[in-house]
Scaffold this active site. Structure first.
Site, PDB file in Angstrom:
ATOM      1  N   HIS A  13      41.059  47.593  52.439  1.00 48.61           N
ATOM      2  CA  HIS A  13      39.990  46.589  52.515  1.00 48.61           C
ATOM      3  C   HIS A  13      38.608  47.095  52.110  1.00 48.61           C
ATOM      4  CE1 HIS A  13      38.988  48.503  56.341  1.00 48.61           C
ATOM      5  NE2 HIS A  13      37.846  47.848  56.318  1.00 48.61           N
TER       6      HIS A  13
HETATM    7  C1  UD1 Z   1      33.631  44.887  57.955  1.00 43.16           C
HETATM    8  C2  UD1 Z   1      32.867  46.207  58.070  1.00 43.16           C
HETATM    9  C3  UD1 Z   1      33.845  47.357  57.892  1.00 43.16           C
HETATM   10  C4  UD1 Z   1      35.004  47.253  58.849  1.00 43.16           C
HETATM   11  C5  UD1 Z   1      35.668  45.888  58.708  1.00 43.16           C
HETATM   12  C6  UD1 Z   1      36.735  45.746  59.754  1.00 43.16           C
HETATM   13  C7  UD1 Z   1      30.540  46.082  57.275  1.00 43.16           C
HETATM   14  C8  UD1 Z   1      29.598  46.499  56.204  1.00 43.16           C
HETATM   15  N1  UD1 Z   1      31.851  46.336  57.031  1.00 43.16           N
HETATM   16  O1  UD1 Z   1      34.144  44.838  56.631  1.00 43.16           O
HETATM   17  O2  UD1 Z   1      33.163  48.564  58.155  1.00 43.16           O
HETATM   18  O3  UD1 Z   1      35.950  48.261  58.540  1.00 43.16           O
HETATM   19  O4  UD1 Z   1      34.677  44.872  58.897  1.00 43.16           O
HETATM   20  O5  UD1 Z   1      37.687  44.807  59.428  1.00 43.16           O
HETATM   21  O6  UD1 Z   1      30.124  45.560  58.274  1.00 43.16           O
HETATM   22  N2  UD1 Z   1      35.943  37.346  55.244  1.00 43.16           N
HETATM   23  C9  UD1 Z   1      36.762  36.288  55.544  1.00 43.16           C
HETATM   24  N3  UD1 Z   1      36.901  35.938  56.864  1.00 43.16           N
HETATM   25  C10 UD1 Z   1      36.261  36.591  57.866  1.00 43.16           C
HETATM   26  C11 UD1 Z   1      35.407  37.655  57.536  1.00 43.16           C
HETATM   27  C12 UD1 Z   1      35.268  38.034  56.223  1.00 43.16           C
HETATM   28  O7  UD1 Z   1      37.356  35.678  54.687  1.00 43.16           O
HETATM   29  O8  UD1 Z   1      36.457  36.209  59.044  1.00 43.16           O
HETATM   30  C13 UD1 Z   1      35.804  37.747  53.820  1.00 43.16           C
HETATM   31  C14 UD1 Z   1      34.598  37.120  53.169  1.00 43.16           C
HETATM   32  O9  UD1 Z   1      34.897  36.871  51.842  1.00 43.16           O
HETATM   33  C15 UD1 Z   1      33.565  38.238  53.251  1.00 43.16           C
HETATM   34  C16 UD1 Z   1      34.444  39.474  53.086  1.00 43.16           C
HETATM   35  O10 UD1 Z   1      35.659  39.145  53.746  1.00 43.16           O
HETATM   36  O11 UD1 Z   1      32.575  38.129  52.299  1.00 43.16           O
HETATM   37  C17 UD1 Z   1      33.865  40.718  53.689  1.00 43.16           C
HETATM   38  O12 UD1 Z   1      33.556  40.516  55.069  1.00 43.16           O
HETATM   39  P1  UD1 Z   1      32.436  41.375  55.778  1.00 43.16           P
HETATM   40  O13 UD1 Z   1      32.297  40.933  57.170  1.00 43.16           O
HETATM   41  O14 UD1 Z   1      31.203  41.433  54.945  1.00 43.16           O
HETATM   42  O15 UD1 Z   1      32.995  42.861  55.746  1.00 43.16           O
HETATM   43  P2  UD1 Z   1      34.479  43.440  55.957  1.00 43.16           P
HETATM   44  O16 UD1 Z   1      35.035  43.803  54.630  1.00 43.16           O
HETATM   45  O17 UD1 Z   1      35.301  42.574  56.822  1.00 43.16           O
END
Ligand code: UD1
Length: 353
Positions: free
Chosen positions: A205
């Site tokens: 991820h």
């Molecule tokens: C975040 C943390 C990472 C951690 C991970 C745990 C940061 C910078 N990164 O990464 O360190 O390892 O969480 O899982 O804080 N999205 C969804 N549904 C959700 C949440 C996210 O579809 O409920 C998708 C969206 O397209 C979003 C992308 O995932 O833009 C990234 O989500 P984000 O919360 O920015 O970071 P993670 O990759 O989940």
């Protein structure tokens, strides 16, 4: 003592599930807030249901966005929440996500003592947003609850020895607390028809793997060369990146699974391949060796005797590492000086509040 705890991303729900009961046992009142960073049911709600963490009293619903937008939205909403519901004797944040940094900045600027659980962890890779989040959070914390001796050394080097307390790893607490429940709730046969040790478990991820097409394809090509099926529970971001990727026949893509289901899949895996720091540790604690799909790790302790090998996104290195074996016993990882880290955190907060 009344603390405000901010969680928001999947691993933080697990860490809070380990610490919240210890706070309660110590007589500390806790108000738990969800930043809304993770909002999908499979990344969020299922954790509260399964782990018995009391539901957060409020969800700030910050959601996804650029780093600045996500961090800023959480800050604005948390500051308002604290003004409306405070005063608090401390704010607790976990790990290294944008939620962590947002909580840290709001607490520091509001002059509320900050406790950082999982302090001192470093990858020394400033290209990772998590590294920036960790370093800045540690700098403004009053209590730095370090999970490992290496984390303590990192904090000493940064001049933060006075605030540092080695407590052990709350994720190890969680593994102890929930392993039996995982077996009962999710026996292996309810998750897969593969036998124990009959599959690899993988997660991918990190943006460095998902957002660079060549890296993601290399990882999948490596999976295709492995002699067993690969169970791959997929983060939504990775799923979105798959459209131009060729997926080998032995890769079984799944929706994200709950923490308890993941414990069962991890403990029974032949080997784990992952770019997650948390899963890497869990594999270690279950005696399962790990291929790290990154160039570096925050837990170099696991390199000893090849229990973990960093293979990056290089196809040949991933295959070689996945076919290798540990060459000796494990060392200690995340064991606290007083046993459970969560109780030591609660006691330390009470002592120096
Ligand atoms: C975040 C943390 C990472 C951690 C991970 C745990 C940061 C910078 N990164 O990464 O360190 O390892 O969480 O899982 O804080 N999205 C969804 N549904 C959700 C949440 C996210 O579809 O409920 C998708 C969206 O397209 C979003 C992308 O995932 O833009 C990234 O989500 P984000 O919360 O920015 O970071 P993670 O990759 O989940």
């Amino acid at each position: 003592m009344h603390v405000c705890t901010l969680v928001g991303a999947r691993p933080q729900f697990v860490k809070a599930a380990a610490v919240s009961p210890a706070l309660k046992e110590a007589g500390i009142k806790e108000t738990l807030i969800h930043s809304g960073q993770h909002y999908d049911t499979l990344l969020s709600q299922v954790f509260f249901e399964e782990l018995g963490v009391p539901a957060p009293v409020s969800n700030l619903e910050a959601g996804s966005g650029s780093h600045a937008k996500q961090t800023g939205d959480i800050m604005v909403r948390l500051e308002r929440f604290i003004e409306e519901t405070g005063p608090y004797d401390a704010v607790i944040v976990y790990g290294d996500t944008n939620t962590t940094l947002a909580g840290a900045l709001v607490a520091a600027k509001g002059n509320i003592p900050l406790a950082h659980v999982e302090a001192g962890i470093r990858s020394f890779n400033w290209l990772m947003p998590e590294e920036i989040n960790r370093i800045l959070t540690d700098r403004v914390s009053k209590w730095l609850f370090a999970p490992t001796e290496i984390a303590v050394e990192n904090l000493n080097r940064e001049g933060l020895a006075a605030q540092t307390i080695l407590v052990g790893d709350v994720m190890l607490d969680a593994t102890h607390m929930f392993a039996a429940r995982a077996k009962e709730r999710w026996p292996l046969e309810s998750l897969t028809h593969h036998p124990p040790k009959g599959y690899f478990l993988a997660t991918v991820h990190r943006p460095s793997n998902t957002d660079i097409r060549e890296n993601l394809q290399n990882i999948f090509n490596a999976f295709g060369e492995l002699p067993l099926p690969i169970i791959l529970p997929l983060h939504p971001r990775t799923k979105a990146a798959l459209k131009d990727i060729t997926i080998p026949d032995n890769v079984e893509i799944r929706a994200p699974v709950s923490y308890l289901a993941m414990l069962t899949l991890t403990s029974n895996a032949h080997r784990v391949l992952t770019d997650s720091g948390g899963l890497q540790k869990e594999a270690y604690w279950f005696g399962v060796s790990c291929v790290i799909l990154r160039e570096e790790t925050e837990y170099p302790e696991t390199f000893e005797n090849n229990w973990s090998v960093c293979a990056g996104a290089d196809q040949a290195s991933i295959v070689k590492a996945a076919m290798g074996k540990p060459t000796g016993p494990q060392c200690r990882l995340g064991e606290g000086p007083e046993g459970r880290a969560n109780m030591m955190i609660a006691r330390s907060l009470l002592r120096s509040a």
